[in-house]
Design a protein around this motif. Structure first.
Motif, PDB file in Angstrom:
ATOM      1  N   LEU A 176      -2.395  12.396  18.523  1.00  0.00           N
ATOM      2  CA  LEU A 176      -2.493  11.364  17.493  1.00  0.00           C
ATOM      3  C   LEU A 176      -3.966  11.113  17.183  1.00  0.00           C
ATOM      4  O   LEU A 176      -4.762  10.854  18.089  1.00  0.00           O
ATOM      5  CB  LEU A 176      -1.843  10.064  17.978  1.00  0.00           C
ATOM      6  N   ARG A 177      -4.338  11.187  15.900  1.00  0.00           N
ATOM      7  CA  ARG A 177      -5.726  10.951  15.523  1.00  0.00           C
ATOM      8  C   ARG A 177      -5.781  10.267  14.159  1.00  0.00           C
ATOM      9  O   ARG A 177      -4.885  10.418  13.327  1.00  0.00           O
ATOM     10  CB  ARG A 177      -6.526  12.260  15.475  1.00  0.00           C
ATOM     11  N   VAL A 178      -6.848   9.514  13.945  1.00  0.00           N
ATOM     12  CA  VAL A 178      -7.081   8.839  12.675  1.00  0.00           C
ATOM     13  C   VAL A 178      -7.580   9.861  11.655  1.00  0.00           C
ATOM     14  O   VAL A 178      -8.482  10.650  11.938  1.00  0.00           O
ATOM     15  CB  VAL A 178      -8.114   7.711  12.832  1.00  0.00           C
ATOM     16  N   VAL A 179      -6.982   9.838  10.451  1.00  0.00           N
ATOM     17  CA  VAL A 179      -7.413  10.759   9.397  1.00  0.00           C
ATOM     18  C   VAL A 179      -8.014  10.029   8.194  1.00  0.00           C
ATOM     19  O   VAL A 179      -8.674  10.650   7.370  1.00  0.00           O
ATOM     20  CB  VAL A 179      -6.257  11.675   8.925  1.00  0.00           C
ATOM     21  N   ALA A 180      -7.788   8.728   8.080  1.00  0.00           N
ATOM     22  CA  ALA A 180      -8.395   7.932   7.004  1.00  0.00           C
ATOM     23  C   ALA A 180      -8.325   6.469   7.404  1.00  0.00           C
ATOM     24  O   ALA A 180      -7.337   6.028   8.001  1.00  0.00           O
ATOM     25  CB  ALA A 180      -7.674   8.156   5.674  1.00  0.00           C
ATOM     26  N   ASP A 181      -9.380   5.708   7.068  1.00  0.00           N
ATOM     27  CA  ASP A 181      -9.378   4.291   7.425  1.00  0.00           C
ATOM     28  C   ASP A 181     -10.054   3.467   6.333  1.00  0.00           C
ATOM     29  O   ASP A 181     -10.419   3.986   5.279  1.00  0.00           O
ATOM     30  CB  ASP A 181     -10.028   4.060   8.791  1.00  0.00           C
ATOM     31  N   GLY A 182     -10.185   2.170   6.598  1.00  0.00           N
ATOM     32  CA  GLY A 182     -10.790   1.276   5.620  1.00  0.00           C
ATOM     33  C   GLY A 182      -9.833   0.824   4.536  1.00  0.00           C
ATOM     34  O   GLY A 182     -10.261   0.533   3.409  1.00  0.00           O
ATOM     35  N   PHE A 183      -8.544   0.708   4.868  1.00  0.00           N
ATOM     36  CA  PHE A 183      -7.534   0.276   3.895  1.00  0.00           C
ATOM     37  C   PHE A 183      -7.255  -1.215   4.038  1.00  0.00           C
ATOM     38  O   PHE A 183      -7.394  -1.796   5.114  1.00  0.00           O
ATOM     39  CB  PHE A 183      -6.227   1.050   4.095  1.00  0.00           C
ATOM     40  N   SER A 184      -6.811  -1.820   2.933  1.00  0.00           N
ATOM     41  CA  SER A 184      -6.452  -3.233   2.913  1.00  0.00           C
ATOM     42  C   SER A 184      -4.970  -3.388   3.248  1.00  0.00           C
ATOM     43  O   SER A 184      -4.108  -3.296   2.385  1.00  0.00           O
ATOM     44  CB  SER A 184      -6.743  -3.839   1.533  1.00  0.00           C
ATOM     45  N   PHE A 185      -4.677  -3.579   4.526  1.00  0.00           N
ATOM     46  CA  PHE A 185      -3.322  -3.739   5.048  1.00  0.00           C
ATOM     47  C   PHE A 185      -2.447  -2.534   4.662  1.00  0.00           C
ATOM     48  O   PHE A 185      -1.549  -2.623   3.829  1.00  0.00           O
ATOM     49  CB  PHE A 185      -2.677  -5.033   4.566  1.00  0.00           C
ATOM     50  N   THR A 186      -2.719  -1.424   5.317  1.00  0.00           N
ATOM     51  CA  THR A 186      -1.968  -0.187   5.090  1.00  0.00           C
ATOM     52  C   THR A 186      -0.482  -0.411   5.297  1.00  0.00           C
ATOM     53  O   THR A 186      -0.063  -0.969   6.301  1.00  0.00           O
ATOM     54  CB  THR A 186      -2.431   0.905   6.070  1.00  0.00           C
ATOM     55  N   ASN A 187       0.331   0.060   4.345  1.00  0.00           N
ATOM     56  CA  ASN A 187       1.771  -0.121   4.441  1.00  0.00           C
ATOM     57  C   ASN A 187       2.446   1.254   4.323  1.00  0.00           C
ATOM     58  O   ASN A 187       2.064   2.172   5.041  1.00  0.00           O
ATOM     59  CB  ASN A 187       2.243  -1.113   3.365  1.00  0.00           C
TER      60      ASN A 187
END
Length: 350
Positions: A176-187
């Protein structure tokens, strides 16, 4: 000649809305199978299976003792973890028919077989707590896409402040790894028909973002070319999304309880507005000036699918639309002029 959009002139007629299920608790996410049966997340800590004849069965989560071993947690500890704060949210089918659960209550990605036996797949990432797990999606390459709305605790503060700490992770080759971040409450997230773009709901954006899948490295996928899709402000907080076969992205706007679609050209169309006009307007004013309260949210709701949260295409022809909700006790449905894009469990793997 350009093909006409099948949503031209279409809106949902209230008189043609039917309902399935009864006494459901928080049917937030719904999975439809080709045989016509439905699976709904349930706040009692499990899922409800609704058969084609309308009969339903609640399947509660229980510890899968097949995965306990010497030195691991006791069965009693495993059972306690499953029953403490569990709140199944997003659902997806594994290739073997078991169910992936993004557990919004316990902050874990879980897998449950069809009898309820459940084990935790991930509860941390890079040595840190995973955060507020929201949605899960499996693609045709058997990768698992996971969204985490926020790491803020309590998570409700993220709704009010618009903090951008949400992220998208992927399970690939057992990691498991992060592929994108910096979102406003990811849904919710969805892939287009060719799995070239990943579409990401930013609930407090309030908008849809998309990112291109870069498959140049066979060992791991990357996300690139991040861009806005459709309006920068959707007029409500987006929650659930699903593509139809034409390429329209259908989207629920929670609390204002509106169903909209974004055409391939990025045009926003309203298909159903079930919200309370005054309460919805007040909600969005408070949202826009970052003064939103729980009382504002509680006042804003419709009657068809109160706190409309998700959309699922089903039925033999994929033209029956089901609406999930946070406050409803049954699932409304209606017929669409266009079929939905088949989910990966309807299609043969690549």
């Amino acid at each position: 000649m350009t093909q006409a959009n099948p949503l031209d002139g279409f809106s949902v007629e209230r008189a043609q809305i039917g309902y399935v299920g009864n006494e459901l608790q928080r049917p937030e996410c719904i999975l439809a199978e080709a045989d016509g049966s439905l699976w709904s997340a349930d706040a009692r800590g499990g899922v409800v299976h609704i058969a084609t004849d309308g009969t339903q069965r609640f399947i509660g989560q229980s510890a899968d003792t097949r995965f306990s071993a010497a030195g691991s947690a006791s069965v009693a500890q495993m059972e306690s973890r499953l029953t403490t704060g569990t709140l199944p949210n997003g659902l997806a089918f594994c290739a073997d028919g078991s169910i992936l659960i993004s557990n919004f209550g316990s902050d874990r990605l879980e897998v449950m077989d069809r009898e309820g036996r459940t084990r935790t797949l991930y509860d941390s990432i890079d040595g840190q707590p995973i955060g507020k797990v929201n949605f899960v999606l499996r693609d045709s390459r058997d990768r698992i896409w996971l969204t985490v709305s926020t790491r803020v605790n309590p998570w409700t503060q993220a709704l009010a402040t618009g903090v951008r700490d949400g992220y998208v992770a992927v399970v690939e080759n057992g990691r498991l790894r992060v592929v994108a971040d910096g979102f406003s409450f990811t849904n919710e997230v969805r892939l287009d028909a060719r799995e070239e773009w990943l579409y990401v709901v930013e609930t407090t954006g309030p908008c849809i973002t998309r990112l291109r899948l870069d498959e140049s490295d066979p060992a791991q996928v990357r996300l690139t070319d991040r861009q806005l899709f459709g309006p920068a402000h959707l007029g409500g907080m987006p929650d659930g999304i699903a593509f139809d076969a034409y390429g329209n992205l259908w989207c629920t706007l929670i609390m204002v309880d509106r169903l909209v679609a974004i055409t391939p050209e990025g045009e926003l169309r309203t298909l159903l507005d079930d919200g309370d006009a005054a309460a919805s307007a007040h909600l969005m004013r408070r949202f826009d000036d970052r003064s939103l309260t729980s009382e504002d949210m509680q006042r804003a709701r419709g009657s068809i699918a109160p706190w409309m949260a998700s959309i699922t295409f089903g039925g033999p022809d994929l033209r029956t639309v089901y609406l999930g909700s946070l406050l409803g006790t049954r699932i409304p449905f209606f017929r669409s002029p266009v079929a939905g894009l088949p989910m990966v469990h309807w299609r043969a793997p690549k």
